[in-house]
Design an enzyme around this catalytic site. Structure first.
Site, PDB file in Angstrom:
ATOM      1  N   GLY A 199       3.943  10.803  -8.089  1.00 31.01           N
ATOM      2  CA  GLY A 199       4.704   9.763  -8.790  1.00 31.01           C
ATOM      3  C   GLY A 199       5.478   8.839  -7.864  1.00 31.01           C
ATOM      4  O   GLY A 199       5.612   9.094  -6.668  1.00 31.01           O
ATOM      5  N   ARG A 250       0.822  -1.206   0.000  1.00 29.17           N
ATOM      6  CA  ARG A 250       0.000   0.000   0.000  1.00 29.17           C
ATOM      7  C   ARG A 250       0.862   1.264   0.000  1.00 29.17           C
ATOM      8  O   ARG A 250       0.507   2.268  -0.622  1.00 29.17           O
ATOM      9  CB  ARG A 250      -0.929  -0.014   1.225  1.00 29.17           C
ATOM     10  CG  ARG A 250      -1.895   1.151   1.247  1.00 29.17           C
ATOM     11  CD  ARG A 250      -3.018   0.915   2.234  1.00 29.17           C
ATOM     12  NE  ARG A 250      -4.037   1.940   2.111  1.00 29.17           N
ATOM     13  CZ  ARG A 250      -4.390   2.756   3.101  1.00 29.17           C
ATOM     14  NH1 ARG A 250      -3.786   2.666   4.267  1.00 29.17           N
ATOM     15  NH2 ARG A 250      -5.331   3.651   2.912  1.00 29.17           N
ATOM     16  N   ASN A 256      -3.172   9.107   6.470  1.00 28.92           N
ATOM     17  CA  ASN A 256      -1.921   8.466   6.857  1.00 28.92           C
ATOM     18  C   ASN A 256      -2.027   7.458   7.984  1.00 28.92           C
ATOM     19  O   ASN A 256      -1.312   6.486   7.978  1.00 28.92           O
ATOM     20  CB  ASN A 256      -0.971   9.548   7.337  1.00 28.92           C
ATOM     21  CG  ASN A 256      -1.566  10.250   8.526  1.00 28.92           C
ATOM     22  OD1 ASN A 256      -2.639   9.904   8.960  1.00 28.92           O
ATOM     23  ND2 ASN A 256      -0.860  11.199   9.041  1.00 28.92           N
ATOM     24  N   HIS A 315      -6.431  -5.779  -2.324  1.00 26.08           N
ATOM     25  CA  HIS A 315      -7.218  -5.903  -1.100  1.00 26.08           C
ATOM     26  C   HIS A 315      -7.485  -7.364  -0.741  1.00 26.08           C
ATOM     27  O   HIS A 315      -8.290  -7.649   0.144  1.00 26.08           O
ATOM     28  CB  HIS A 315      -8.526  -5.108  -1.219  1.00 26.08           C
ATOM     29  CG  HIS A 315      -8.313  -3.621  -1.213  1.00 26.08           C
ATOM     30  ND1 HIS A 315      -9.306  -2.706  -1.447  1.00 26.08           N
ATOM     31  CD2 HIS A 315      -7.186  -2.881  -1.009  1.00 26.08           C
ATOM     32  CE1 HIS A 315      -8.813  -1.482  -1.375  1.00 26.08           C
ATOM     33  NE2 HIS A 315      -7.526  -1.554  -1.128  1.00 26.08           N
ATOM     34  N   HIS A 323       0.423   4.388  -2.616  1.00 22.89           N
ATOM     35  CA  HIS A 323       0.214   5.781  -2.204  1.00 22.89           C
ATOM     36  C   HIS A 323       1.346   6.666  -2.690  1.00 22.89           C
ATOM     37  O   HIS A 323       1.117   7.797  -3.128  1.00 22.89           O
ATOM     38  CB  HIS A 323       0.073   5.874  -0.683  1.00 22.89           C
ATOM     39  CG  HIS A 323      -1.288   5.509  -0.185  1.00 22.89           C
ATOM     40  ND1 HIS A 323      -1.892   6.112   0.881  1.00 22.89           N
ATOM     41  CD2 HIS A 323      -2.172   4.586  -0.634  1.00 22.89           C
ATOM     42  CE1 HIS A 323      -3.100   5.583   1.075  1.00 22.89           C
ATOM     43  NE2 HIS A 323      -3.285   4.649   0.179  1.00 22.89           N
TER      44      HIS A 323
HETATM   45  C1  HEM Z   1      -9.181   1.246  -5.994  1.00 23.63           C
HETATM   46  C2  HEM Z   1      -9.157   2.204  -5.082  1.00 23.63           C
HETATM   47  C3  HEM Z   1      -8.659   1.971  -3.683  1.00 23.63           C
HETATM   48  C4  HEM Z   1      -9.257   2.407  -2.571  1.00 23.63           C
HETATM   49  C5  HEM Z   1     -10.535   3.240  -2.482  1.00 23.63           C
HETATM   50  C6  HEM Z   1      -8.475   1.942  -1.466  1.00 23.63           C
HETATM   51  C7  HEM Z   1      -8.776   2.199  -0.140  1.00 23.63           C
HETATM   52  C8  HEM Z   1      -8.190   1.558   0.918  1.00 23.63           C
HETATM   53  C9  HEM Z   1      -8.581   1.732   2.291  1.00 23.63           C
HETATM   54  C10 HEM Z   1      -9.654   2.673   2.786  1.00 23.63           C
HETATM   55  C11 HEM Z   1      -7.833   0.887   3.031  1.00 23.63           C
HETATM   56  C12 HEM Z   1      -7.907   0.663   4.533  1.00 23.63           C
HETATM   57  C13 HEM Z   1      -6.927   1.520   5.232  1.00 23.63           C
HETATM   58  C14 HEM Z   1      -7.070   1.371   6.724  1.00 23.63           C
HETATM   59  O1  HEM Z   1      -8.138   1.623   7.258  1.00 23.63           O
HETATM   60  O2  HEM Z   1      -6.087   1.000   7.360  1.00 23.63           O
HETATM   61  C15 HEM Z   1      -6.957   0.191   2.140  1.00 23.63           C
HETATM   62  C16 HEM Z   1      -6.034  -0.739   2.507  1.00 23.63           C
HETATM   63  C17 HEM Z   1      -5.134  -1.314   1.637  1.00 23.63           C
HETATM   64  N1  HEM Z   1      -4.984  -1.027   0.313  1.00 23.63           N
HETATM   65 FE1  HEM Z   1      -6.242   0.061  -0.812  1.00 23.63          FE
HETATM   66  N2  HEM Z   1      -7.419   1.224  -1.924  1.00 23.63           N
HETATM   67  C18 HEM Z   1      -7.481   1.236  -3.288  1.00 23.63           C
HETATM   68  C19 HEM Z   1      -6.569   0.665  -4.137  1.00 23.63           C
HETATM   69  C20 HEM Z   1      -5.435   0.004  -3.727  1.00 23.63           C
HETATM   70  C21 HEM Z   1      -4.352  -0.376  -4.584  1.00 23.63           C
HETATM   71  C22 HEM Z   1      -4.253  -0.041  -6.064  1.00 23.63           C
HETATM   72  C23 HEM Z   1      -3.446  -1.027  -3.807  1.00 23.63           C
HETATM   73  C24 HEM Z   1      -2.117  -1.617  -4.192  1.00 23.63           C
HETATM   74  C25 HEM Z   1      -1.786  -2.032  -5.386  1.00 23.63           C
HETATM   75  C26 HEM Z   1      -3.997  -1.082  -2.483  1.00 23.63           C
HETATM   76  C27 HEM Z   1      -3.439  -1.744  -1.426  1.00 23.63           C
HETATM   77  C28 HEM Z   1      -3.968  -1.781  -0.170  1.00 23.63           C
HETATM   78  C29 HEM Z   1      -3.463  -2.648   0.873  1.00 23.63           C
HETATM   79  C30 HEM Z   1      -2.401  -3.709   0.711  1.00 23.63           C
HETATM   80  C31 HEM Z   1      -4.177  -2.331   2.011  1.00 23.63           C
HETATM   81  C32 HEM Z   1      -3.998  -2.930   3.411  1.00 23.63           C
HETATM   82  C33 HEM Z   1      -3.037  -2.061   4.170  1.00 23.63           C
HETATM   83  C34 HEM Z   1      -2.567  -2.662   5.481  1.00 23.63           C
HETATM   84  O3  HEM Z   1      -3.054  -3.698   5.903  1.00 23.63           O
HETATM   85  O4  HEM Z   1      -1.639  -2.077   6.077  1.00 23.63           O
HETATM   86  N3  HEM Z   1      -5.182  -0.424  -2.461  1.00 23.63           N
HETATM   87  N4  HEM Z   1      -7.183   0.634   0.856  1.00 23.63           N
HETATM   88  C1  NAG Z   2       0.190   8.270  12.484  1.00 22.84           C
HETATM   89  C2  NAG Z   2       0.077   9.691  12.046  1.00 22.84           C
HETATM   90  O1  NAG Z   2       1.020  10.266  11.537  1.00 22.84           O
HETATM   91  N1  NAG Z   2      -1.121  10.278  12.217  1.00 22.84           N
HETATM   92  C3  NAG Z   2      -1.426  11.646  11.804  1.00 22.84           C
HETATM   93  C4  NAG Z   2      -2.325  11.644  10.595  1.00 22.84           C
HETATM   94  O2  NAG Z   2      -2.800  12.900  10.235  1.00 22.84           O
HETATM   95  C5  NAG Z   2      -3.534  13.547  11.242  1.00 22.84           C
HETATM   96  C6  NAG Z   2      -4.085  14.851  10.702  1.00 22.84           C
HETATM   97  O3  NAG Z   2      -3.662  15.116   9.418  1.00 22.84           O
HETATM   98  C7  NAG Z   2      -2.619  13.743  12.469  1.00 22.84           C
HETATM   99  O4  NAG Z   2      -3.338  14.372  13.515  1.00 22.84           O
HETATM  100  C8  NAG Z   2      -2.099  12.382  12.939  1.00 22.84           C
HETATM  101  O5  NAG Z   2      -1.186  12.533  14.004  1.00 22.84           O
END
Ligand code: HEM
Ligand code: NAG
Ligand code: NAG
Ligand code: NAG
Ligand code: NAG
Length: 324
Positions: A70, A60, A91, A191, A64
């Site tokens: 880029g 992820r 973040n 995901h 990002h």
């Molecule tokens: C298509 C649009 C996408 C949306 C709206 C999206 C949104 C999100 C959100 C909301 C989370 C949960 C974050 C959290 O609450 O911790 C997440 C997790 C994640 N996303 Fe996406 N994502 C997208 C595309 C992608 C892409 C393209 C990748 C990588 C190629 C990716 C890889 C991941 C991974 C691996 C996680 C898990 C992160 C973790 O467990 O630390 N996502 N994503």
């Molecule tokens: C873990 C971390 O860096 N959290 C920050 C994410 O962004 C918010 C607001 O932009 C901060 O308040 C958090 O400390």
């Protein structure tokens, strides 16, 4: 003599060609860092042995980084003023283990080939490695990226997809990055591993619309499970598996989940409910090799987004600070 001159001439031609060509290449470092990929892989394996979070967090982090200015390691920068890219509001969820993986890989690479390999390239290699180590497809990583000289929280807004997005919004933001609808569907398959905090989908189970409290595209059994893991006013640090079936395997079960109403985010489930994307979802759900090849192709394209090459940017010594 003539042969020698022709050789020199050709050599100059090649140099001119390489210098004017801002493309990435697989063997960019060559003899300058022969053990690069083996070194990164070793660090990733060691880190993975400590925590599985290494896989989703590193993948992820790369995504990002690429979508904001880029693939240039701008997301790695730590700012004392807390105004770098990683300090933007999306973040909290970038797990520290992803940053740690890149920092450790960079340290190992610097020990062998100092000042040669960019952080941006190490991120691309590590992202590929975590996919492979979790059972996903192998692909060669193109190299030659340089690290960005800036990193600003203010540049993040509007550049990352939101979990409430529909297919139009998803297509728009991926197209902006040179990725087509099939790439978008394939990359969403990331995901299949990792975690989400409850707040990112709570609206779908508690407060969907004025006519329905629960998103009707969700599987009712899945709704019950989600409510159990994520009661209202749950501890905001709680995170749940995004793929409830095989959360630690990089497979195509994500697409089978979508067909079964088990897409965690609106942006996941719409890939099945929207007729424009459901065909590809069915294909990826039924044919793991179709998903694998599409994911690999899309990752290579993702790795080209907004890259700095040649004399642009710098090769950072420490991924978290600009060279002084
Ligand atoms: C298509 C649009 C996408 C949306 C709206 C999206 C949104 C999100 C959100 C909301 C989370 C949960 C974050 C959290 O609450 O911790 C997440 C997790 C994640 N996303 Fe996406 N994502 C997208 C595309 C992608 C892409 C393209 C990748 C990588 C190629 C990716 C890889 C991941 C991974 C691996 C996680 C898990 C992160 C973790 O467990 O630390 N996502 N994503
Ligand atoms: C873990 C971390 O860096 N959290 C920050 C994410 O962004 C918010 C607001 O932009 C901060 O308040 C958090 O400390
Ligand atoms: C890490 O490696 C040790 C020793 O090889 C092994 O016993 C342990 O199960 C591994 N841990 C994980 C999380 O893979
Ligand atoms: C539910 O959604 C409405 C409209 O989207 C919003 O105004 C309200 O604050 C939400 N309630 C809760 C408890 O989240
Ligand atoms: C999208 O890009 C992939 C490569 O990533 C390519 O194979 C495919 O043909 C493209 N699809 C469309 C509809 O342009």
């Amino acid at each position: 003599m003539k042969v020698w001159r022709a050789g020199v001439f050709l050599g100059i031609l090649v140099i001119v060609f390489v210098a004017s060509d801002a493309q990435l290449v697989e063997n960019f470092y060559g003899l300058r860092c022969q053990t690069l990929e083996a070194t990164v892989r070793q660090v990733v394996i060691m880190k993975l042995n400590q925590t599985f979070v290494t896989v989703p967090s590193t993948l992820r982090l790369f995504f990002h980084d690429c979508f904001v200015t880029g693939c240039d390691a701008s997301v790695m920068i730590s700012s004392p003023n807390r105004d770098a890219e990683k300090d933007a509001s999306d973040n909290l969820s970038l797990a520290g283990d992803g940053f740690d993986t890149i920092v450790k890989a960079k340290a190992a690479v610097e020990a062998l080939c100092p000042n040669v390999v960019s952080c941006a390239d190490i991120m691309a290699i590590a992202a590929r490695d975590v996919v492979v180590l979790a059972g996903g497809p192998m692909f060669n990583v193109e190299l030659g990226r340089r690290d960005n000289l800036q990193s600003k929280a203010s540049l993040v807004a509007g550049n990352l997809p939101d979990p409430t997005f529909d297919v139009n919004q998803l297509n728009a933001i991926f197209q902006k990055n040179g990725l087509n609808q099939t790439d978008m569907i394939a990359l969403s398959g990331a995901h299949t591993v990792g975690f989400s905090h409850c707040s990112r989908f709570a609206n779908r189970i508690y407060n969907f619309s004025s006519t329905s409290r629960v998103d009707p595209t969700l599987n009712p059994t899945y709704v019950q499970q989600l409510m159990q893991s994520c009661p209202q006013n749950v501890d905001p640090t709680i995170a749940i598996n995004m793929d409830p079936i095989t959360p630690r395997i990089f497979d195509n079960v994500y697409y089978q989940n979508l067909i079964n109403g088990k897409g965690l985010f609106t942006s996941d489930e719409v890939l099945f409910t929207d007729a424009r994307t459901s065909g590809v979802v069915r294909d990826f759900a039924a044919n793991p090799l179709d998903f694998s090849s599409a994911f690999a192709a899309a990752m290579i394209k993702l790795g080209r987004v907004g890259v700095k090459t040649g004399s642009q940017g710098q090769v950072r010594k420490d991924c978290t600070v600009f060279n002084s």
